[in-house]
Write a protein that holds these residues in place. Structure first.
Motif, short mmCIF file in Angstrom:
data_model
loop_
_atom_site.label_atom_id
_atom_site.label_comp_id
_atom_site.label_asym_id
_atom_site.label_seq_id
_atom_site.Cartn_x
_atom_site.Cartn_y
_atom_site.Cartn_z
N TYR A 157 -51.76 34.95 65.61
CA TYR A 157 -50.68 34.76 66.60
C TYR A 157 -51.24 34.76 68.02
O TYR A 157 -50.90 33.92 68.84
CB TYR A 157 -49.64 35.85 66.42
N HIS B 214 -45.35 26.81 66.77
CA HIS B 214 -44.16 27.45 66.21
C HIS B 214 -44.16 27.36 64.68
O HIS B 214 -43.94 28.35 63.98
CB HIS B 214 -42.94 26.77 66.83
N GLY C 216 -47.10 29.49 63.20
CA GLY C 216 -46.85 30.92 63.37
C GLY C 216 -45.77 31.39 62.41
O GLY C 216 -45.93 32.42 61.73
N ARG C 217 -44.74 30.62 62.31
CA ARG C 217 -43.63 30.99 61.43
C ARG C 217 -44.11 31.05 59.99
O ARG C 217 -43.86 32.03 59.27
CB ARG C 217 -42.55 29.92 61.59
N LEU D 56 -41.69 32.05 67.49
CA LEU D 56 -42.07 31.93 66.10
C LEU D 56 -40.95 31.31 65.28
O LEU D 56 -41.18 30.52 64.38
CB LEU D 56 -42.40 33.29 65.51
N HIS E 36 -43.29 35.94 69.86
CA HIS E 36 -44.51 36.74 69.81
C HIS E 36 -45.05 36.86 71.23
O HIS E 36 -45.22 35.86 71.93
CB HIS E 36 -45.56 36.07 68.92
#
Ligand code: NA
Ligand code: NA
Lengths: 88, 789, 138, 513, 114, 164, 143
Positions: E37, E87, E90-91, F125, F137
């Motif tokens: 992250y 995005h 990360g998700r 996120l 985040h």
């Protein structure tokens, strides 16, 4: 001066690729590798831009343009696979 | 009519009617056999019309073009030898096909039976008149095939299949070997044409002096021996007795087995008069004669006796053809030729009798028979005539040729000098002794003695005329030729012998010559024969013991072992060579690549490192290449699918960047696009392929694979640094043209694009076809399981 | 499912990339690009659409028979190449024509361009046909 | 508009590609698809006859695609390529007719017609092209179309789709290796001589050889083409895919693969070595002879061990292609002619045998010969046809296969290749053995245990299945009884192969715009 | 060379250097930051912004010529797409169980989907 | 029709951009091409809604304002993260924070999410299923409420103006 | 393009690809083929014969203009009057890199994409049929 700057820029960017390759190998997780490749495409786009200017040729910019769009397609696909285990 | 046309007609008449038989059967029903007999008769008569020409003018040749590009005609060579065998084939053909009308049940598949018989007969006639070796070979193999079909006539019986297979393998393989011999002969003489060789003494001498003489002779003789069941190749003939008895009579005693004899006779002028010929031909003949005679004596099946007897009798003929020296090339030719006629008559007669017995007594085992002379007196008389002729009893024709055999054996022995003066006649007598013994055994076993209590049908009687008349006719010939030998001798034996010896031959055959050495030998033969016959049990016991101790002495043992194990061995070998693991296959390809590149290096002693190695490169490019290698290592080293695929994708993007440095924007564009797409497709696929399996590479495998990989890498490296030394002066690249004309002629600035859509647009058409193929292929892959579920 | 954020951006990208792909197709003869590159762009953005929205959702309103696309492309390429035969030339003989149009100026019409359009359709059709077939296979 | 006849070479390639596209549009009208495809294929067959006739009378025909001369791509129809094209289209036409009945309806209409057309285009394109890179492209068409066709669905579905997948995978991987090698070879060649036109390469390699400047790596490149074409033709040790792929393909495709596709490899060897690398022939010939003998041995011995009829036929193809290569490796006009005659006869006989095996499979619902027997009663026509094919493969007169073997052995002995011919002869006996054993296993003997394996199919065979088989059988017979035209053609072809100058002249002496 | 040109030249070189440094820092972050992250922070912003800077510098150098326009377009595309990529990854990473690094102090996302 | 024009205009501009050649002719060509490209994907774009050009044009200044703000934020934050990266010892307190948002439209949520991502130190996120919460985040999550506050006031305000 | 380092890189990739296609896992083999195809594409490009450094795109706004500054090469490969002239006497310096190899690679890339797509779906079907990706178990066809 200008050309030296730009050549140095190219070298600099290749150096910037080293961490990407490192992350691709080291991981430790798959998402790490994916962002590494994604970052690598960003670096390549930068290099293409600089190179295009160095060579005075717009043709390489086309590659940059395509790459900036297409890498996102790949990344999204991989992410969906990582998330859901399916692609389509 | 021109003799050539007549003989051509005689050859093809049976072929044509063979084709018509199935249709004819619709009309004629079970009388179709008479049609076949009529065809055979027609052929016989046609051949007969040519005989006077041959007697009068000598051999006749004729040809029509067939394969001119390889120097092959459809050529016929009509001489006495040919006519003799053709007479046997067609004449006995008439008798056999008539006889079959009685023998074959109406429920059998008659069209097939007569079709193959006619085909066989035509092939036989064609073979003996063939003027060139290739035509001869063709008809030769046709007789093998037709014989195979007839042996396997009852095609659901395992014994028939076994016999048919054996005969085909032995005779057809022998034929192939013979073909090789013919081809050697061709390479020596430059011609396939037999008369051309026969009529050219210098050419024959060339053959005899040639380095390849021996191999040629051996190869051709193997073919002949296989066909005539000589030497170790005898094995197929006893099993061929699974054929219907008329077939056995026709093919496996009277005619087809004579093909080998014919070939020996045909090749006699070319090869005889040499040591090799004598040793090979006469040697094989003598050994076979004695061994087969003994084995015939040991048989209990009527057809078994007759089969081994046939082998032995044929060996007589072979032996006699083998009797040559440099000085006397043709000691036994006349005798052999006469024996062909005689054996054809008495053996066919005996086979027909065997057929009658089997038909009436429902068995062929002589141990189950006895005393049948009361119930079938006419058959008995016919059988006695045939058997006694075979045994060599005067005044039957067998006696005459046996006498001539002894005579020529003595002559041959004398010509060779001690110790052969004694040895050869002794061997000849041994052959005669067994012949005498089994002939007696045959008659006494069937007709004499007491009728067994059970095992035989209640009412046994002489058969119908259809079956009896042909046998009787043959018996009549046996007597006729014995009493008036001049009929066959002048009409056929002399022309044949002349044809073989290439000079006029005049024979004086009489029943009574006075007390000569041959007559004494004959008497010795009878005495010894009776002695041997009476010692049957002791001999049998000895042989059984011997065979039990040495099973490997039997040729059949080896044949069976080979054929039975062929599948197992074939499968074993193919399992090793085709193990199913793709890695083996890939390794083979890779090793071949390395080897093929190494060959010129070694042969030419090439310097694999070129003079100029260019290390001039911008630092960022060098670094990029280093990164590419690192990414490559990552692809290899990362065990998971995802990391490896991602690393591959990274490599792909770097390749795209490298293309940029190589000034190829189109390539770079395509590369990055394709890289992305193939990554997507990779994920599309592995989304459905969970990685359950992780390979643990054992050290040995690792070492081996690394060695192969390094070898491939080095090969490519060396190829590449040599190839990129620059275009060899003064050549220039096609690209000049593209650069020059891309704009002017094709109207495009982007030369690469112009090449792919215009200069080489045709390539692109192929390329898009490949894309369509991939799409359709994927469709097929996905839908390939719909059928199952 | 993917998020609305991704979906929104994808929506924005779709017409944009399609336009870009057309641009690449048309530019091909004189600049980097061409039928293949343009086609792959097109195919990848539709692929992205499939990925982000789900194949079934897209099929509800946008479901062309991709096989016909590549068949059309192949047909077009082939016919273009055949065209030369009808004017007495060899297969694939290209024609270059400079047409002067009012307002726009000189326009270069190249038969090879038409061929490239065929390539474009083949690439789109075949790649998406593969995607769709694999996606439909559950 | 010029005469259509001037464009035959390209028509033979482009029409199938066009048809592939058209067939997709006609997917919803299967009947029209069938009629149109058969009709067009027949027209192409006629055109290929005309092409061969033109080449025979007028000499080598060169067709410049795009009129760019050697700078673009040329198609060259000499006797070899025109003859191969004719052979291809003949076998293709019959296989296509056969497919109409044999292939499952849905598979047939949705993809089969297109794939089959592209397979034909791949074949004719490979034979006709005069450009080495274009040959690569068409090899890829061949590869993918054959892969896609191998996995096509057949009616009845005797072959498991897992087998198809496995076979296709092996085929694809090994072929891709071959493609990679081909690209290496082409690139190295281009880097050295600056051209990809075969005639041009030929001239340049000869010129280098004459002036003594031929670099060693050209020899290596030349020999690498053995890998390329050997892979296509299943030359040992590149044959491994064949015994897996040919049996698992639907029978008409097996016929195409064994009948013509593996011949592309042979064709390529002729083209490349006798045209381009004549100066490396002395290195090439012994290698080919050794490999071909190994191929013969492997094929023959392995075929003996088979119980699956199609696998047996496939191994037989391996062995037989070895004979073809033997003639090629011996390398004189006569041996090459023999090899060509052999090739044609094998195409006919093996094509026919595979088609027959398809009918047999329909009849017996199995490929295992151990589960057949006595079928001569229930299927006499197929029995006869299989026998004719078996006799031809085994080299029995009066079938075409005999002429091939006879010429090959004669030529070999004439050239003094005694030991190779001896080996070839020994394994010809093997061939005879396994072909006849197969025939007897299926057609003679007791009828099979119906409780265990079920009854034989009682359906009468459709004429769409039998007629192509019978036509091929007639061909086999005709080539045995009256082989003169074939031999004459083969000899003329062989003479043309050995002397590349007319080919070079035809390609290079033309005005380029 | 006019003074505007000189200013532009200077400006562009400065922007170029900044951009390059940013890209490099981004990649350095990829190397050094502790978990996926955090690494994404480095690449998808500093990297992207740096790239945008480079493109901007090229625009400044060449003006609105085709190259400049395209460079600008490239920059815009990067700004548009880079966040989405981050995005999505990360998700996916989080939902797929990629742990936050040990320095992390809060995770309000984890409970939302489990 | 209006819709088509509304979507086509930016597309036409982009057409010029990717072409590298901003001319009227190119723009017109793009304008012609646009509707054809959009048409098949109509259902993606909620074609049923009413649109007004006035509205669209009136937003342009606000959008510019937003972009300016964005650029400043980005540069500020880049420096922050850059500093972290070149520290000899990286000392951070990252974490994921749920940030409630008021924005309702998809375009708005996307804009805010992207903006958050582009500004260093924060990274979107996910967005919750009811589209009311963003999960962000943060490279420095020591003060979650501060982050929430700053997003709410500094970013969302501008976005609401520009996109809703 | 004589460049030893480039050749070395390509050769290394060939080595890696080779090692991968010798693996037991079907996907690894496919990846190996991917590496090999990258390597071979680079190999073809490196086989270009010109020493030029310009992108092979003729820069110039209109037709007449572009042609003039194309290369300055005298194109001399006229094959007339039945006389073969297998070599051209051009020889002058070319500014462009070799366009032909690029065109060839373009074709090769597309073909390898098509093949890769096919083989991947094939791998998926194999997995479906065999339930494994271990190639050792992919041996129902043997002997
Ligand atoms: Na008895
Ligand atoms: Na990105």
């Amino acid at each position: 001066m200008n050309s030296l700057l730009l050549n140095l820029a190219l070298l600099f960017m290749v150096f910037a690729m080293i961490p990407c390759v490192y992350r691709v190998i080291k991981g430790p997780t798959v998402p790490d590798r994916v962002i590494a490749v994604d970052a690598m495409t960003t670096v390549i786009v930068v290099m293409l831009g600089v190179y295009s200017f160095v060579q005075g040729s717009v043709f390489f910019m086309d590659v940059a343009l395509v790459l900036s769009i297409i890498s996102f397609v790949g990344t999204v696909t991989i992410s969906k696979y990582l998330d859901e285990g399916v692609v389509l | 009519m021109d003799p050539f046309n007549v003989i051509t007609l005689a050859i093809f008449l049976p072929f044509i009617f063979a084709g018509l038989i199935p249709a004819a059967e619709k009309i004629l029903k079970h009388y179709v056999g008479w049609l076949a007999a009529a065809v055979a008769l027609a052929s016989f008569l046609l051949i007969a019309t040519v005989l006077p020409h041959v007697i009068h003018d000598g051999p006749i040749s004729g040809a029509v073009p067939w394969l001119p590009s390889v120097g092959l005609d459809f050529g016929l060579y009509i001489d006495g030898l040919g006519i003799l065998i053709a007479f046997l084939a067609s004449g006995i053909g008439v008798i056999i096909m008539s006889y079959s009308n009685g023998y074959m049940s109406h429920k059998e598949d008659l069209p097939r039976y007569y079709m193959w018989l006619l085909l066989f007969m035509g092939s036989m006639v064609g073979m003996v008149f063939s003027a060139n070796t290739i035509l001869l070979f063709i008809f030769w193999e046709l007789t093998s095939v037709t014989s195979y079909m007839l042996i396997g006539y009852w095609r659901d019986k395992p014994e028939s299949i076994y016999g048919a297979t054996k005969s085909l393998i032995v005779t057809a393989a022998g034929g192939l070997v013979m073909l090789a011999g013919f081809l050697f002969l061709h390479s020596i003489t430059g011609t396939f044409d037999i008369p051309t060789i026969l009529q050219n003494e210098a050419l024959i001498q060339t053959v005899k002096d040639h380095d390849l003489f021996l191999i040629t002779l051996v190869l051709i003789f193997i073919g002949a021996a296989a066909k005539s069941a000589q030497g170790p190749f005898y094995i197929w003939l006893p099993n061929a007795m699974e054929a219907p008895t008329p077939v056995s009579a026709f093919l496996h005693s009277a005619t087809m087995v004579k093909a080998g004899i014919y070939l020996v006779g045909r090749m006699h002028p070319i090869f005889s008069g040499t040591d090799a010929w004598l040793i090979l031909v006469a040697g094989t003949g003598m050994i076979t004669m004695v061994m087969a005679g003994f084995m015939a004596f040991r048989q209990t099946d009527i057809k078994g006796i007759l089969a081994y007897s046939t082998i032995s009798q044929l060996a007589y003929i072979i032996t006699m053809y083998g009797y040559t020296t440099y000085q006397h090339p043709g000691i036994g030719v006349a005798a052999a030729t006469f024996h062909i006629v005689n054996h054809g008559t008495f053996k066919a007669c005996l086979f027909l009798v065997a057929g009658i017995i089997a038909h009436e007594a429902a068995t062929r085992d002589i141990r189950k028979m006895g005393g049948l002379w009361r119930e079938m007196p006419i058959t008995f008389i016919i059988a006695v005539i045939g058997a006694l002729s075979m045994a060599g009893i005067p005044p039957l024709n067998g006696f005459l040729s046996k006498e001539m055999f002894y005579e020529s054996s003595v002559e041959m022995g004398a010509a060779l000098g001690s110790p052969y003066t004694i040895l050869i006649p002794v061997i000849a007598i041994m052959g005669g002794v067994f012949t005498f013994a089994y002939s007696i055994k045959l008659i006494s076993g069937i007709f004499l003695g007491k009728r067994p209590k059970d095992g035989l049908p209640k009412h046994i009687h002489d058969p119908c005329a259809t079956m009896l008349v042909p046998a009787a006719f043959l018996a009549f010939l046996v007597v006729l030729f014995g009493v008036v030998p001049s009929i066959p001798v002048h009409n056929i034996v002399e022309p044949t012998a002349s044809g073989i010896l290439l000079e006029p031959v005049h024979l004086h055959v009489k029943l009574w010559h006075g007390v000569t050495t041959p007559l004494i030998m004959t008497i010795v033969t009878f005495i010894l024969g009776i002695l041997v016959y009476s010692k049957y049990d002791a001999l049998a016991a000895w042989q059984d013991r011997f065979n039990a101790r040495h099973p490997r002495i039997s040729v059949n043992y080896h044949y069976d072992a080979a054929v039975d194990n062929a599948k197992t061995w074939g499968h074993k070998i193919s399992s090793v060579t085709q193990p199913g693991t793709i890695k083996t296959y890939i390794n083979a390809v890779l090793i071949l690549i390395v080897v093929l590149v190494c060959i010129p290096v070694i042969l030419l002693g090439a310097n694999i490192i070129p003079q100029t190695l260019n290390f001039d490169i911008a630092p960022y490019e060098a670094l990029l290449m280093l990164l590419m290698v690192v990414a490559g290592i990552a692809i290899v080293a990362l065990p998971g699918y995802l990391p490896a695929i991602i690393a591959l994708s990274a490599l792909g993007y770097m390749v795209g960047l490298l293309f940029i440095y190589l000034k190829a924007p189109d390539l770079a564009l395509t590369q990055v696009l394709v890289e992305t797409l193939s990554t997507i497709i990779f994920f599309l696929a592995i989304a459905k392929i969970p990685q359950k399996f992780k390979e643990k590479i054992p050290t040995t495998t690792l070492v081996r694979d690394v060695i192969i990989s390094v070898a491939i890498a080095s090969t490519v490296f060396i190829m590449l640094i040599n190839a990129t030394q620059g275009i060899v002066s003064p050549f220039e690249s096609l690209s000049h043209y593209f650069i020059e004309n891309s704009l002017t002629l094709a109207g495009g600035h982007n030369i690469v694009n112009v090449i792919i859509v215009d200069f080489r647009g045709y390539d692109t058409l192929g390329e898009i076809s490949v894309l369509c193929l991939a799409a359709l292929g994927v469709y097929n892959l996905i839908h390939s399981r719909s059928e199952e579920k | 499912m993917t998020t609305l954020i991704t979906k929104t951006i994808t929506k924005i990208c779709v017409p944009l990339v399609i336009l870009f792909s057309i641009s690449l197709l048309l530019a091909g003869h004189n600049n980097p690009g061409g039928g293949f590159i343009g086609g792959v762009m097109f195919a990848s953005i539709i692929g992205l659409l499939y990925v982000v929205f789900g194949l079934d959702n897209i099929k509800e309103f946008f479901n062309p028979d991709w096989a016909k696309w590549f068949a059309f492309g192949l047909l077009l390429s082939c016919i273009t190449a055949f065209g030369a035969l009808f004017v007495g030339h060899n297969f694939f003989r290209s024609a270059v024509e400079f047409v002067h149009l009012p307002f726009i100026g000189e326009i270069e019409l190249v038969s090879a361009g038409l061929f490239d359009v065929g390539v474009y359709f083949v690439v789109i059709g075949s790649l998406l046909y593969i995607f769709k077939n694999v996606g439909d296979d559950k | 508009m010029t005469s259509l006849l001037d464009h035959i070479p390209i028509l033979l390639i482009a029409i199938p590609i066009l048809m592939a596209a058209v067939m997709i549009f006609l997917r919803s009208i299967p009947a029209l698809q069938k009629v149109l495809n058969v009709f067009v294929t027949f027209c192409m067959l006629v055109l290929s006859v005309v092409l061969l006739e033109q080449v025979w009378t007028n000499g080598i025909i060169v067709y410049e695609v795009g009129e760019w001369g050697k700078y673009g791509i040329v198609l060259v129809a000499d006797l070899l390529s025109a003859g191969m094209v004719l052979l291809t289209l003949f076998v293709s036409f019959l296989s296509l007719v056969y497919s109409l009945e044999y292939i499952e309806e849905r598979s047939l209409s949705s993809s089969y017609h297109s794939l089959f057309n592209l397979l034909m285009a791949g074949l004719t394109g490979s034979f006709l092209t005069g450009d080495i890179f274009n040959l690569f492209v068409f090899f890829e068409i061949l590869l993918l179309s054959s892969c896609a066709l191998v996995v096509a669905n057949e009616k009845g579905g005797v072959t498991k789709s897992s087998d198809k997948m496995e076979a296709t995978f092996k085929y694809l991987v090994l072929s891709m290796l071959g493609s990679i090698v081909m690209l290496i070879a082409i690139a190295s060649l281009y880097a050295t001589v600056g051209t990809v036109n075969m005639a041009d390469i030929s001239v340049k390699v000869s010129a280098m050889s004459a002036s003594g400047t031929l670099p060693w790596h050209i020899y290596a490149v030349a020999l690498l083409f053995i890998v390329v074409f050997g892979n296509k033709a299943a030359l040992f040790p590149l044959h491994y895919w064949l015994p897996d792929v040919h049996p698992t393909a639907p029978s008409p495709i097996s016929a195409m693969l064994s009948g013509v596709l593996i011949k592309v490899g042979v064709y390529g060897m002729f083209r490349v070595f006798f045209l381009m690398f004549t100066d490396t022939l002395y290195m090439f010939k012994p290698i080919i002879i050794i490999l071909s003998l190994a191929t013969i041995i492997i094929g023959a011995v392995s075929a003996v061990g088979q119980t699956d009829v199609k696998r047996l036929l496939a191994y037989s193809s391996v062995g037989q292609i070895g004979y073809v290569f033997l003639g090629l490796g011996m390398g004189s006009v006569y041996t090459i002619a023999a090899s060509l005659v052999y090739l044609v006869n094998h195409a006919f006989a093996k094509g026919m045998l595979f088609l027959t095996s398809g009918a047999i499979i329909h009849h017996a619902h199995t490929r295992d010969m151990d589960k057949m027997g006595g079928m001569i009663k229930s299927s006499p026509v197929m029995g006869t046809m299989f026998l004719i094919g078996a006799m031809s493969i085994a080299g029995f007169p009066p079938m075409g296969g005999f002429i091939g073997k006879f010429l090959l052995f004669d030529a070999g002995i004439n050239e003094g290749f005694y030991i190779p011919i001896a080996i070839a002869l020994i394994f010809a006996v093997f061939t005879m053995f396994y072909m006849f054993r197969a025939w007897m296993k299926m057609f003679w003997g007791e009828s099979r245990d119906t409780k265990k394996y079920g009854e034989y199919s009682s359906h009468a065979l459709s004429p769409l299945l039998t007629v192509p088989i019978i036509i091929l059988a007639l061909g086999v017979l005709v080539f045995g009884v009256y082989a003169e035209p074939l031999i004459a053609l083969a000899q003329a072809t062989a003479a043309q192969i050995v002397d590349p100058q007319p080919y070079i002249d035809a390609v290079l002496t033309r005005v380029v715009r | 060379m006019s003074s505007i040109d000189i200013v532009l030249e200077l400006l562009s070189n400065i922007v170029l250097i900044i951009g390059l440094v940013f890209v490099f820092l981004g990649m350095l972050g990829l190397l050094r930051l502790p978990d996926v992250y955090n690494r994404m922070h480095a690449t998808t912003k500093i990297g992207t912004v740096g790239a945008f800077g480079v493109m901007l510098s090229i625009l400044l150098k060449v003006g609105f010529s085709p190259m400049g326009v395209k460079a600008l377009t490239v920059g815009l595309f990067l700004l548009l797409t880079a966040p989405i990529a981050a995005h999505m990854i990360g998700r996916a990473a989080h939902r797929h169980g990629v742990e936050l690094c040990k320095e992390s102090i809060i995770d309000e996302y984890g409970k939302s989907y489990k | 029709m209006k819709r088509y024009l509304l979507y086509s205009a930016p597309l036409a501009l982009l057409w010029c951009f990717v072409h590298g050649d901003v001319t009227i002719l190119n723009f017109l060509f793009g304008l012609v091409l646009g509707p054809f490209v959009i048409k098949p994907f109509k259902p993606l774009y909620k074609f049923g809604q009413e649109v007004s050009f006035k509205d669209a044009i009136s937003r342009i200044p606000k959008e510019i304002k937003y972009f300016v703000m964005l650029i400043i934020e980005i540069i500020k934050a880049c420096i922050v993260v850059g500093k972290i990266v070149i520290q000899p010892k990286i000392d951070i307190k990252p974490g994921i924070i749920a940030v409630p948002i008021d924005t309702k439209t998809h375009a708005g949520i996307t804009a805010i999410a992207n903006t958050i991502t582009l500004t260093p130190g924060t990274l979107t996120l996910d967005v919750s299923d009811d589209e009311s919460v963003l999960y962000v985040h943060c490279i420095d999550a020591s003060d979650p409420d501060g982050v929430r506050e700053s997003i709410k006031h500094d970013l969302e305000k501008y976005i609401l103006e520009a996109f809703e | 393009m004589n460049n030893t380092l480039l050749s070395f890189t390509i050769a290394m990739l060939f080595g890696f690809g080779t090692f991968l296609i010798l693996r037991r896992d079907i996907i690894k083999v496919v990846i190996g083929l991917g590496v090999l195809s990258h390597a071979v594409n680079m190999l073809i490009v490196s086989a270009g014969v010109f020493k030029g450094t310009k992108v092979p795109i003729i820069v110039g706004s209109s037709g007449e203009h572009g042609a003039a500054d194309a290369s300055g090469t005298v194109f001399n490969d006229v094959l007339a009057d039945g006389v073969l002239a297998p070599v051209v006497s051009a020889g002058t310096h070319i500014e462009y890199v070799d366009p032909l190899v690029q065109a060839l690679v373009l074709t090769a890339i597309v073909i390898s994409l098509a093949t890769t797509a096919f083989i991947l779906i094939l791998a998926y079907r194999i997995h479906e049929e065999y339930g494994t990706t271990d190639l050792r178990e992919l041996r129902r066809l043997w002997g």
